[in-house]
Enzyme design. Structure first.
Site, short mmCIF file in Angstrom:
data_model
loop_
_atom_site.label_atom_id
_atom_site.label_comp_id
_atom_site.label_asym_id
_atom_site.label_seq_id
_atom_site.Cartn_x
_atom_site.Cartn_y
_atom_site.Cartn_z
N LYS A 116 0.82 -1.22 0.00
CA LYS A 116 0.00 0.00 0.00
C LYS A 116 0.86 1.27 0.00
O LYS A 116 2.08 1.20 0.09
CB LYS A 116 -0.98 -0.04 1.17
CG LYS A 116 -1.94 -1.25 1.10
CD LYS A 116 -2.96 -1.13 -0.02
CE LYS A 116 -3.58 -2.43 -0.49
NZ LYS A 116 -4.32 -3.23 0.45
C1 LIG Z 1 -5.42 -4.35 0.71
C2 LIG Z 1 -6.89 -4.16 0.71
C3 LIG Z 1 -7.68 -4.46 1.82
C4 LIG Z 1 -7.14 -5.19 3.02
O1 LIG Z 1 -6.12 -4.52 3.66
P1 LIG Z 1 -5.35 -5.31 4.83
O2 LIG Z 1 -4.62 -4.21 5.54
O3 LIG Z 1 -4.43 -6.27 4.14
O4 LIG Z 1 -6.35 -5.98 5.66
C5 LIG Z 1 -9.01 -4.14 1.82
N1 LIG Z 1 -9.57 -3.57 0.73
C6 LIG Z 1 -8.87 -3.31 -0.39
C7 LIG Z 1 -9.56 -2.67 -1.54
C8 LIG Z 1 -7.50 -3.62 -0.45
O5 LIG Z 1 -6.82 -3.40 -1.56
#
Ligand SMILES: *Cc1c(COP(=O)(O)O)cnc(C)c1O
Length: 401
Positions: free
Chosen positions: A200
């Site tokens: 992210k």
């Molecule tokens: C990465 C992601 C998540 C989950 O995030 P985590 O921190 O791994 O739980 C949820 N929604 C979307 C759209 C994502 O890309």
């Protein structure tokens, strides 16, 4: 920090292929993050403590949110958000099929009902008109996803929520930092969940943050740590005491100070990260908008995207290969890609539980077959970006119909 070498070699024709594989989305960790983690390990607070508290305060201040709650994931954030708002069996929650499965999984965790509404063709975010069609007396919440970093159309969604007395819980895993009109994402809906997963815009390896008003964050905090009326940091610090009460059957979703140490450093680098992301997007857009078989991503005039993903769409009728083959060719050219996402309604669990067909969400289904995500992250060198551009251009040219 080492940037990958831009070595290239002559291929059979005049196309020059990268010699090393370009990963899709590696984390960007420097000595500063490493020192912060090591420093934390040398203190007595390795799990939730003063650094987590500081990360929450600095994140809330950055977003301009009243309060923030640090968690071990965005998924955990979405789960506690729905739990804190009282979502339970019999309730319906409307969300988008174009998301990572965890957005809908948390609805299922609470034994509530997932209801999908199709997306808008330009942004691939949930379509407010389709949401309106799905509202019933059982609907309790809407969960928009700011796909690829582009905010969903929040004005009509908030208007629907007001009219029908619904909560709005935003999946902002992609949208740090993003603006919708004059408002920053994280300050609009009832609760907003961000992700600090390794891929992210900023990372704590695993981690998440929930923003909202003080009362909602307080309720979410309770749900995030066993439903305990006082958290461990308060209990074991000098002024704390041993007494606690379990007031709801909560989860175990707290962030550690090791993660917060990473997050505090990453937050200071976010502005620079975003500048670089935007430069790369501009270069991709300039190159790919010249190629008839490619469709570049949209940024509507009333938003500022966080550009988490660069989602390229193929005009399949102008190509002799499909998306899967296009990806294979990119891999042969040493370019890593991904697909965001396989629509949730096409996964066996959702397909079977809700008796859904791919064509039930025609926009999501059609777009799914022609999108792919190109490398977009601040570690890309100009040469890396050029390599992606020439590989994509070469494949589009070679397989033009
Ligand atoms: C990465 C992601 C998540 C989950 O995030 P985590 O921190 O791994 O739980 C949820 N929604 C979307 C759209 C994502 O890309």
């Amino acid at each position: 920090m080492e940037l990958r070498s831009a070595s290239v070699s002559n291929h059979s024709d005049d196309f020059r292929r990268r010699e090393t594989f370009l990963p899709f989305s590696p984390p960007y960790i420097t000595e500063e993050e490493i020192a912060a983690v090591v420093d934390t390990l040398r203190t007595d607070w390795i799990t939730t403590g003063p650094k987590t508290k500081r990360f929450e305060e600095e994140f809330a201040a950055y977003i301009g949110a009243e309060a923030a709650l640090a968690l071990n994931s965005c998924t955990g954030g979405l789960h506690v958000a729905l739990a804190a708002l009282g979502i339970r069996e019999g309730d319906e929650v409307i969300t988008t099929p174009i998301t990572f499965a965890s957005t809908a999984n948390v609805i299922e965790h609470l034994h509530a009902t997932s209801v999908f509404a199709d997306v808008e063709p330009d942004t691939l975010t949930i379509d407010p008109a389709k949401v309106a069609e799905k509202i019933t007396p059982r609907t309790k919440a809407i969960m928009p996803v700011h796909y690829a970093g582009h905010p969903a159309d929040m004005r009509p969604l908030m208007e629907l929520a007001r009219q029908h007395n619904l909560y709005v819980v935003e999946d902002a895993a992609h949208s740090l930092p993003a603006f919708y009109e004059e408002q920053r994402i994280g300050t609009i809906g009832d609760l907003t969940a961000f992700s600090f997963y390794a891929t992210k815009n900023i990372t704590t390896a695993e981690g998440g943050m929930l923003t909202g008003n003080g009362e909602r964050i307080q309720d979410s905090r309770l749900w995030s740590l066993h439903g305990m009326s006082r958290d461990a940091w308060q209990r074991y610090s000098k002024e704390g005491n041993w007494f606690y009460e379990i007031v709801v059957p909560g989860f175990k979703y707290n962030m550690t100070d090791i993660q917060a140490a990473l997050g505090l450093v990453q937050l200071t680098r976010l502005q620079a990260f975003q500048q670089r992301r935007r430069q790369i997007v501009d270069r991709y857009n300039a190159a790919f908008s010249q190629i008839a078989a490619l469709q570049t991503p949209t940024e509507r005039p009333n938003v500022e995207s966080a550009w988490h993903l660069y989602v390229l769409r193929l005009k399949l009728e102008q190509l002799s290969i499909n998306r899967a083959r296009f990806i294979e060719h990119l891999k042969d050219h040493n370019i890593g890609t991904s697909v965001h996402f396989i629509p949730v309604h096409m996964h066996p669990y959702y397909r079977e539980r809700y008796h859904l067909k791919p064509e039930d969400f025609p926009v999501a289904y059609a777009e799914y077959q022609r999108y792919l995500s190109l490398p977009l992250h601040p570690r890309l060198s100009d040469q890396d970006v050029d390599d992606v551009i020439s590989a994509v251009s070469e494949i589009a040219r070679r397989y033009r119909r």
